[in-house]
Design a protein around this motif. Sequence first.
Motif, PDB file in Angstrom:
ATOM      1  N   ASN A   8     -59.740 -45.140 -28.690  1.00  0.00           N
ATOM      2  CA  ASN A   8     -61.305 -45.369 -28.360  1.00  0.00           C
ATOM      3  C   ASN A   8     -61.861 -44.303 -28.680  1.00  0.00           C
ATOM      4  OD1 ASN A   8     -63.641 -47.028 -27.778  1.00  0.00           O
ATOM      5  ND2 ASN A   8     -63.470 -46.097 -25.607  1.00  0.00           N
ATOM      6  N   ASP A   9     -63.142 -44.225 -29.111  1.00  0.00           N
ATOM      7  CA  ASP A   9     -64.116 -42.960 -29.137  1.00  0.00           C
ATOM      8  C   ASP A   9     -65.569 -43.642 -29.226  1.00  0.00           C
ATOM      9  OD1 ASP A   9     -65.205 -43.658 -31.862  1.00  0.00           O
ATOM     10  OD2 ASP A   9     -63.445 -42.647 -32.735  1.00  0.00           O
ATOM     11  N   PRO A  10     -66.489 -42.768 -28.655  1.00  0.00           N
ATOM     12  CA  PRO A  10     -67.922 -43.576 -28.560  1.00  0.00           C
ATOM     13  C   PRO A  10     -68.720 -43.556 -29.838  1.00  0.00           C
ATOM     14  CG  PRO A  10     -67.744 -41.482 -27.687  1.00  0.00           C
ATOM     15  CD  PRO A  10     -66.456 -41.409 -27.935  1.00  0.00           C
ATOM     16  N   VAL A  11     -68.117 -43.283 -30.999  1.00  0.00           N
ATOM     17  CA  VAL A  11     -68.966 -43.025 -32.159  1.00  0.00           C
ATOM     18  C   VAL A  11     -68.661 -44.234 -33.008  1.00  0.00           C
ATOM     19  CG1 VAL A  11     -67.420 -41.314 -33.549  1.00  0.00           C
ATOM     20  CG2 VAL A  11     -69.911 -41.245 -33.663  1.00  0.00           C
ATOM     21  N   ASN A  12     -67.835 -44.648 -33.256  1.00  0.00           N
ATOM     22  CA  ASN A  12     -67.532 -45.724 -34.168  1.00  0.00           C
ATOM     23  C   ASN A  12     -68.028 -46.936 -33.776  1.00  0.00           C
ATOM     24  OD1 ASN A  12     -66.143 -44.470 -36.485  1.00  0.00           O
ATOM     25  ND2 ASN A  12     -64.587 -43.986 -35.200  1.00  0.00           N
ATOM     26  N   PHE A  13     -68.847 -47.813 -34.682  1.00  0.00           N
ATOM     27  CA  PHE A  13     -69.210 -48.832 -34.224  1.00  0.00           C
ATOM     28  C   PHE A  13     -68.086 -49.942 -34.185  1.00  0.00           C
ATOM     29  CE2 PHE A  13     -72.932 -47.231 -36.541  1.00  0.00           C
ATOM     30  CZ  PHE A  13     -73.762 -47.207 -35.558  1.00  0.00           C
ATOM     31  N   MET A  14     -68.557 -50.897 -33.155  1.00  0.00           N
ATOM     32  CA  MET A  14     -67.289 -52.142 -32.860  1.00  0.00           C
ATOM     33  C   MET A  14     -67.269 -52.862 -34.372  1.00  0.00           C
ATOM     34  SD  MET A  14     -68.769 -53.004 -29.183  1.00  0.00           S
ATOM     35  CE  MET A  14     -67.258 -54.153 -28.632  1.00  0.00           C
ATOM     36  N   GLN A  15     -68.361 -53.116 -34.870  1.00  0.00           N
ATOM     37  CA  GLN A  15     -68.501 -53.937 -36.322  1.00  0.00           C
ATOM     38  C   GLN A  15     -67.714 -53.274 -37.367  1.00  0.00           C
ATOM     39  OE1 GLN A  15     -72.468 -55.224 -37.166  1.00  0.00           O
ATOM     40  NE2 GLN A  15     -71.924 -56.190 -39.045  1.00  0.00           N
ATOM     41  N   TYR A  16     -67.722 -52.003 -37.332  1.00  0.00           N
ATOM     42  CA  TYR A  16     -66.941 -51.132 -38.342  1.00  0.00           C
ATOM     43  C   TYR A  16     -65.651 -50.839 -38.099  1.00  0.00           C
ATOM     44  CZ  TYR A  16     -65.888 -46.948 -41.015  1.00  0.00           C
ATOM     45  OH  TYR A  16     -65.398 -45.816 -41.969  1.00  0.00           O
ATOM     46  N   VAL A  17     -65.334 -50.875 -36.886  1.00  0.00           N
ATOM     47  CA  VAL A  17     -63.691 -50.865 -36.487  1.00  0.00           C
ATOM     48  C   VAL A  17     -63.115 -52.348 -36.982  1.00  0.00           C
ATOM     49  CG1 VAL A  17     -62.227 -50.796 -34.835  1.00  0.00           C
ATOM     50  CG2 VAL A  17     -64.120 -49.162 -34.833  1.00  0.00           C
ATOM     51  N   THR A  18     -63.904 -53.391 -36.987  1.00  0.00           N
ATOM     52  CA  THR A  18     -63.466 -54.542 -36.911  1.00  0.00           C
ATOM     53  C   THR A  18     -63.283 -54.739 -38.638  1.00  0.00           C
ATOM     54  OG1 THR A  18     -64.625 -55.581 -35.266  1.00  0.00           O
ATOM     55  CG2 THR A  18     -63.786 -57.046 -36.762  1.00  0.00           C
ATOM     56  N   HIS A  19     -64.177 -54.205 -39.327  1.00  0.00           N
ATOM     57  CA  HIS A  19     -64.116 -54.380 -40.757  1.00  0.00           C
ATOM     58  C   HIS A  19     -62.950 -53.481 -41.165  1.00  0.00           C
ATOM     59  CE1 HIS A  19     -65.344 -54.092 -45.120  1.00  0.00           C
ATOM     60  NE2 HIS A  19     -65.350 -52.744 -45.155  1.00  0.00           N
TER      61      HIS A  19
END
Lengths: 102, 157
Positions: free
Chosen positions: A35-46
Motif C-alpha cells: 500500500n501507498d497513499p499516492v496511487n489511485f485505487m482505480q489505477y491499481v485495479t487497471h
Amino acid sequence: MAATATPEVVPGVVHETKDKPKSGLEPGYLVICWNDPVNFMQYVTHVFQVVFGWPRKKAEFHMLQVHEQGKSVLTRESMEKAEHYVHQLQKYTLHATMERDE
Amino acid sequence: MKLIRRTDAKVLFHLGQREGNLLVQVLKRYPRVPSAHQRLSKSGLLPNQQENQRLLDEALAEQRADCKKQLQALLADPRRLRKVAAGFRLALSEPDTEWLLQVLNDIRVGSWIFLGSPEGKLEGLSATTAADFWAMELAGAFQMELLQALEEGGRDQ
C-alpha cells in the motif's frame, strides 16, 4: 558422438533430502503489492487487469486487500516469472516486490 | 479533457486551450521518480539479490528512456496532438494510452516523493514544493480521465 549413460535405478530405495534448496524454476517466490497513499485505487485495479489479465472483480479484490491490509500477495511464481511481474508492476510505478515463500 | 470517440484502434479526446497547455507542461516533467528508487525485494533474501537489483534498475532506466522518446514523439506529432481552434485534439492508440498512464503516474509518484512522501494531507506548501504539488495533482487528474475513457470502452468482460 557421446554415449548416453543409462541411469541406474535401485528398486525400493527412495533418495530424499530434507530442505531441498529452491531452484529458480520452482514457484517459490511471492509477488507482493504494498500500500501507498499516492496511487489511485482505480489505477491499481487497471494495472492488475493489464499485467495479470485478471477480470475486474479479481483485480478489485487484490486492490482492496492492498488498501485495507497494507499488502496483497498477487501470485506465487518461479523466480524468473516473479521478476517479470515485479518489473511490469514497477513500470506502472506501483510499490511491488518479490519475496521468497518460506 | 473530454472523450469524443473511442474505437478499437484509438481514443480521441478534446482538451481546452488552457487544459492542453497544462497537459504539455506537466508531461515535460517526466521522468520524476528518482532512478534506483524501486526495490526488487523488501526482505533482501533473494539469491543474487545485488545482481538482480542491478538488472531491474537497468530495465527500468531503459523503459523510462523509451517512454521519454515516445513522449517527445507524441508532443511533436500533429496526427496525435493537434491544435484546433478551441484547444487540442489528442488521439491515442491503446498502447499509447498505456504508456501515457505510466508516464503520468511516474510524474505523480515522483512529485509525491519530492514532497517527502506525505502520508496524509500535505501541510505547509512553500514556493519550492508548490510545483511538485501542482504536478502531482494535475498528473492524477489526467490519469483519471484516461482511465475513465478506457473503462467507458468496456474493458471488463
